[in-house]
Design a protein around this motif. Sequence first.
Motif, short mmCIF file in Angstrom:
data_model
loop_
_atom_site.label_atom_id
_atom_site.label_comp_id
_atom_site.label_asym_id
_atom_site.label_seq_id
_atom_site.Cartn_x
_atom_site.Cartn_y
_atom_site.Cartn_z
N ASN A 157 0.82 -1.23 0.00
CA ASN A 157 0.00 0.00 0.00
C ASN A 157 0.84 1.27 0.00
O ASN A 157 0.38 2.32 -0.43
CB ASN A 157 -0.94 0.01 1.21
CG ASN A 157 -2.21 -0.76 0.93
OD1 ASN A 157 -2.55 -1.01 -0.22
ND2 ASN A 157 -2.90 -1.14 1.98
N ASP A 158 2.05 1.17 0.51
CA ASP A 158 2.93 2.34 0.52
C ASP A 158 3.84 2.39 -0.70
O ASP A 158 4.75 3.22 -0.77
CB ASP A 158 3.78 2.36 1.80
CG ASP A 158 2.95 2.78 3.01
OD1 ASP A 158 2.03 3.59 2.84
OD2 ASP A 158 3.21 2.27 4.12
N GLY A 159 3.64 1.46 -1.65
CA GLY A 159 4.43 1.49 -2.88
C GLY A 159 5.48 0.40 -2.95
O GLY A 159 6.33 0.42 -3.83
N GLY A 160 5.43 -0.56 -2.01
CA GLY A 160 6.42 -1.61 -1.96
C GLY A 160 6.27 -2.63 -3.07
O GLY A 160 5.23 -2.70 -3.70
N PRO A 161 7.32 -3.37 -3.35
CA PRO A 161 8.51 -3.48 -2.50
C PRO A 161 9.50 -2.31 -2.63
O PRO A 161 10.30 -2.09 -1.76
CB PRO A 161 9.17 -4.78 -2.98
CG PRO A 161 8.75 -4.88 -4.41
CD PRO A 161 7.34 -4.34 -4.47
N ILE A 162 9.43 -1.57 -3.77
CA ILE A 162 10.41 -0.50 -3.99
C ILE A 162 9.69 0.73 -4.49
O ILE A 162 8.90 0.64 -5.43
CB ILE A 162 11.44 -0.92 -5.07
CG1 ILE A 162 12.26 -2.14 -4.63
CG2 ILE A 162 12.34 0.25 -5.44
CD1 ILE A 162 13.47 -1.83 -3.83
#
Lengths: 336, 192
Positions: B157-162
């Motif tokens: 949700n925060d843009g992971g893995p990168i």
Amino acid sequence: MPPIKFLVAAVVIIGMLCWGTGCTTGGTGHEQTVLKVLPAGSLLQPFEEVEKAFEAEHPDVDVQVEGHGSIQVIRQVTDLHRPVDVVAVADASLIPDLMFRTDPATGTNFTDSYTPFARNAMVIAYTNKSRYANEITSENWGAVLSRPDVRVGISNPMLDAAGYRSIMVTLLADRYYANSTLFTDLIGRHFTPPLVAEDVDGVATVRLPEVLHPSDEKLVIRDGSIFVLSHLEAGGIDYAFEYRSVAEGHDLRWIDLPPAIDLSSQNPAEGYGKVKVVLGFQRFSAIGQDRIGQPIVYAVTIPNTAPNRDLASEFADLVVKESESGGKGWPATLGG
Amino acid sequence: MIRAAIPVCILLVLSCWCAGCAGTAPASPPVTTPADDFSSWRLTVNGSTVTEYTLEQIQKLPATAGNGFAVSTVGIKYGPYICTGVLLTDLLAPSGGISEGEQAWISAPDGYLWVFDHDQVQGNGFITFNESLKEIPSPPLRILLMYEQDGKPLSYNDGGPIRVAIISDEKGVVTEGSAWVKWVDKIEIKKA
């Protein structure tokens, strides 16, 4: 533990467990339905009013307004698959282009209809501190902005419709005024290499570079309108291309432009389609790089995946109604 | 008395449940995302040579940490974060690096793309703000491929893995969020 203390402890612990699992009620005594509303940035100020009015009518509803650029608003539904109740954009054509297509997750379109509800115009916004503020008029604005000591701001055309519409205004001005070189004077020559407007089958076409870094201080480009306006209010720039409703909402002064230039007219004879901006790269795979001049029309839609369709429909109706009433920060009603 | 308390507790739990406090659908459905299993994720770096990385391989490269703080086009702030990951310049080096006149095109499977010129890859040419979103002169910045945020693995949700993060050694330096590409899976070096 004495029995009465045990009972009190049990009640406290269970109460805390309930609270910790999402039982907050926002002080209303019961759980609220969240209505997720995503408007374009230029609608944020008027949508605050709609939010308040809607929540006053529906105490059980928490309207959550989250602003983005118009394309990003749509992408929250189509590419990021977020549960969104209401989508409102500053470019009505984006809805059929991006949402009248099948959502692979549901097998139905992202949406099947939309309601155009307002129009806007590009203006030249300024403040009392702007150089030549007491000289500028609707007639001489081009000459004033072209003066070497005047700094001009636009938002990033890659990110903000107001950005590529600003470039279109200069291209339309060059068509409208005799011997006008406003695109070159205000934008083109402030890049290295300079940007040029090419005539492609009768359409004045500007192709932007991938990275938009002006080569001098005449032209300032910022990601969003709020940063351009912040610069304007701080005196870092003298004039900004902006929507009339946003200039009004920020208590700025502004110069109205002729309908042949300001993208406000619904009359095809104005020939807005004779100008085009080609973005430097395809930022979103869902939409191409070409932006062709057309009237600024706002529209609202309810995605087919909206969790609260009935409430969303009521909210959209209220947007249309409030828009018709107008007020500070509202784009003009379509009929007006 | 303890026996008397048990039905009271059961009643309390039931009343909470009836009031919508347990087991009912949340007012707004959660975002449906894939589980944070990044085992099949690959990052392709396409320079003068093409290199493909797994997350594990990325995490074995020299790590850098810094302060990251982003703002959206409408002024929503994200952060501040302690961002940990690999510097873009370090990641590009095995694929031939980036030269004057070249650009780094960083994209993701959701269809988002952002382009950095050579100057930006070196940390220059970004607009910076303080926490009140007032423009400030840019301190030294670096572009990071972040895989850890505030000491925890970056979630989907925060843009992971990168995801891209623009970092500074100073705290409270806000940068424009358009460059913070989420879910990065491809980096290409192209001539400007």
